[in-house]
Scaffold this motif. Structure first.
Motif, PDB file in Angstrom:
ATOM      1  N   UNK A  50       0.829  -1.201   0.000  1.00  0.00           N
ATOM      2  CA  UNK A  50       0.000   0.000   0.000  1.00  0.00           C
ATOM      3  C   UNK A  50       0.866   1.254   0.000  1.00  0.00           C
ATOM      4  N   UNK A  51       0.633   2.118  -0.969  1.00  0.00           N
ATOM      5  CA  UNK A  51       1.336   3.388  -1.047  1.00  0.00           C
ATOM      6  C   UNK A  51       2.804   3.276  -1.423  1.00  0.00           C
ATOM      7  N   UNK A  52       3.207   2.170  -2.046  1.00  0.00           N
ATOM      8  CA  UNK A  52       4.618   1.967  -2.387  1.00  0.00           C
ATOM      9  C   UNK A  52       5.074   2.933  -3.476  1.00  0.00           C
ATOM     10  N   UNK A  53       6.291   3.437  -3.325  1.00  0.00           N
ATOM     11  CA  UNK A  53       6.953   4.251  -4.337  1.00  0.00           C
ATOM     12  C   UNK A  53       8.428   3.865  -4.314  1.00  0.00           C
ATOM     13  N   UNK A  54       8.962   3.586  -5.512  1.00  0.00           N
ATOM     14  CA  UNK A  54      10.375   3.234  -5.664  1.00  0.00           C
ATOM     15  C   UNK A  54      11.005   4.300  -6.558  1.00  0.00           C
ATOM     16  N   UNK A  55      12.115   4.866  -6.092  1.00  0.00           N
ATOM     17  CA  UNK A  55      12.767   5.956  -6.814  1.00  0.00           C
ATOM     18  C   UNK A  55      14.262   5.682  -6.931  1.00  0.00           C
ATOM     19  N   UNK A  56      14.780   5.878  -8.141  1.00  0.00           N
ATOM     20  CA  UNK A  56      16.206   5.738  -8.406  1.00  0.00           C
ATOM     21  C   UNK A  56      16.754   7.106  -8.796  1.00  0.00           C
ATOM     22  N   UNK A  57      17.762   7.562  -8.062  1.00  0.00           N
ATOM     23  CA  UNK A  57      18.346   8.883  -8.287  1.00  0.00           C
ATOM     24  C   UNK A  57      19.843   8.741  -8.570  1.00  0.00           C
ATOM     25  N   UNK A  58      20.316   9.489  -9.563  1.00  0.00           N
ATOM     26  CA  UNK A  58      21.740   9.618  -9.830  1.00  0.00           C
ATOM     27  C   UNK A  58      22.224  10.780  -8.963  1.00  0.00           C
ATOM     28  N   UNK A  59      22.904  10.468  -7.883  1.00  0.00           N
ATOM     29  CA  UNK A  59      23.338  11.525  -6.970  1.00  0.00           C
ATOM     30  C   UNK A  59      24.464  12.366  -7.545  1.00  0.00           C
ATOM     31  N   UNK A  60      25.119  11.884  -8.593  1.00  0.00           N
ATOM     32  CA  UNK A  60      26.162  12.664  -9.244  1.00  0.00           C
ATOM     33  C   UNK A  60      25.598  13.853 -10.003  1.00  0.00           C
ATOM     34  N   UNK A  61      24.391  13.700 -10.536  1.00  0.00           N
ATOM     35  CA  UNK A  61      23.749  14.780 -11.289  1.00  0.00           C
ATOM     36  C   UNK A  61      22.456  15.252 -10.646  1.00  0.00           C
ATOM     37  N   UNK A  62      22.074  14.615  -9.534  1.00  0.00           N
ATOM     38  CA  UNK A  62      20.820  14.907  -8.835  1.00  0.00           C
ATOM     39  C   UNK A  62      19.620  14.765  -9.767  1.00  0.00           C
ATOM     40  N   UNK A  63      19.641  13.682 -10.562  1.00  0.00           N
ATOM     41  CA  UNK A  63      18.595  13.417 -11.541  1.00  0.00           C
ATOM     42  C   UNK A  63      17.815  12.165 -11.158  1.00  0.00           C
ATOM     43  N   UNK A  64      16.493  12.233 -11.247  1.00  0.00           N
ATOM     44  CA  UNK A  64      15.673  11.043 -11.048  1.00  0.00           C
ATOM     45  C   UNK A  64      15.742  10.217 -12.327  1.00  0.00           C
ATOM     46  N   UNK A  65      16.245   8.997 -12.213  1.00  0.00           N
ATOM     47  CA  UNK A  65      16.376   8.105 -13.363  1.00  0.00           C
ATOM     48  C   UNK A  65      15.134   7.252 -13.567  1.00  0.00           C
ATOM     49  N   UNK A  66      14.479   6.898 -12.469  1.00  0.00           N
ATOM     50  CA  UNK A  66      13.277   6.085 -12.552  1.00  0.00           C
ATOM     51  C   UNK A  66      12.458   6.316 -11.287  1.00  0.00           C
ATOM     52  N   UNK A  67      11.138   6.308 -11.460  1.00  0.00           N
ATOM     53  CA  UNK A  67      10.231   6.532 -10.326  1.00  0.00           C
ATOM     54  C   UNK A  67       8.985   5.707 -10.589  1.00  0.00           C
ATOM     55  N   UNK A  68       8.651   4.831  -9.661  1.00  0.00           N
ATOM     56  CA  UNK A  68       7.482   3.986  -9.826  1.00  0.00           C
ATOM     57  C   UNK A  68       6.549   4.197  -8.655  1.00  0.00           C
ATOM     58  N   UNK A  69       5.281   4.378  -8.859  1.00  0.00           N
ATOM     59  CA  UNK A  69       4.610   4.509 -10.152  1.00  0.00           C
ATOM     60  C   UNK A  69       4.816   5.891 -10.747  1.00  0.00           C
ATOM     61  N   UNK A  70       4.442   6.014 -12.018  1.00  0.00           N
ATOM     62  CA  UNK A  70       4.417   7.306 -12.723  1.00  0.00           C
ATOM     63  C   UNK A  70       5.760   7.982 -12.888  1.00  0.00           C
ATOM     64  N   UNK A  71       6.778   7.258 -13.324  1.00  0.00           N
ATOM     65  CA  UNK A  71       8.063   7.895 -13.522  1.00  0.00           C
ATOM     66  C   UNK A  71       8.710   7.583 -14.842  1.00  0.00           C
ATOM     67  N   UNK A  72       9.879   8.205 -15.059  1.00  0.00           N
ATOM     68  CA  UNK A  72      10.602   8.002 -16.330  1.00  0.00           C
ATOM     69  C   UNK A  72      11.096   6.587 -16.509  1.00  0.00           C
TER      70      UNK A  72
END
Length: 72
Positions: A50-72
């Protein structure tokens, strides 16, 4: 929070899992390929929570690479 180091951090890719807005798990990897595999694995393992969100961030560029649900 990741421990501070005196040299460059090889763990550039940060993966987080939140459930209902609260932190549940996190990890860092030096390889983008491995971090993306972990992202896919975490979505499969924990995505039905319930309410799960998984996020992958490149800390070198501070960019979100993937975000679930509803991400790149």
């Amino acid at each position: 929070m990741r421990p501070q180091s005196t040299g460059p951090a090889p763990e550039r890719y940060h993966l987080t899992l939140t459930a209902d807005g609260r932190p549940a798990m996190h990890g860092w990897w030096g390889s983008k390929t491995i971090a993306r595999r972990k992202f896919t694995s975490w979505v499969g393992e924990y995505g039905s929570a319930r309410g799960a969100r998984v996020t992958l961030i490149d800390e070198g560029t501070d960019t979100v690479l993937a975000d679930w649900p509803d991400g790149p």
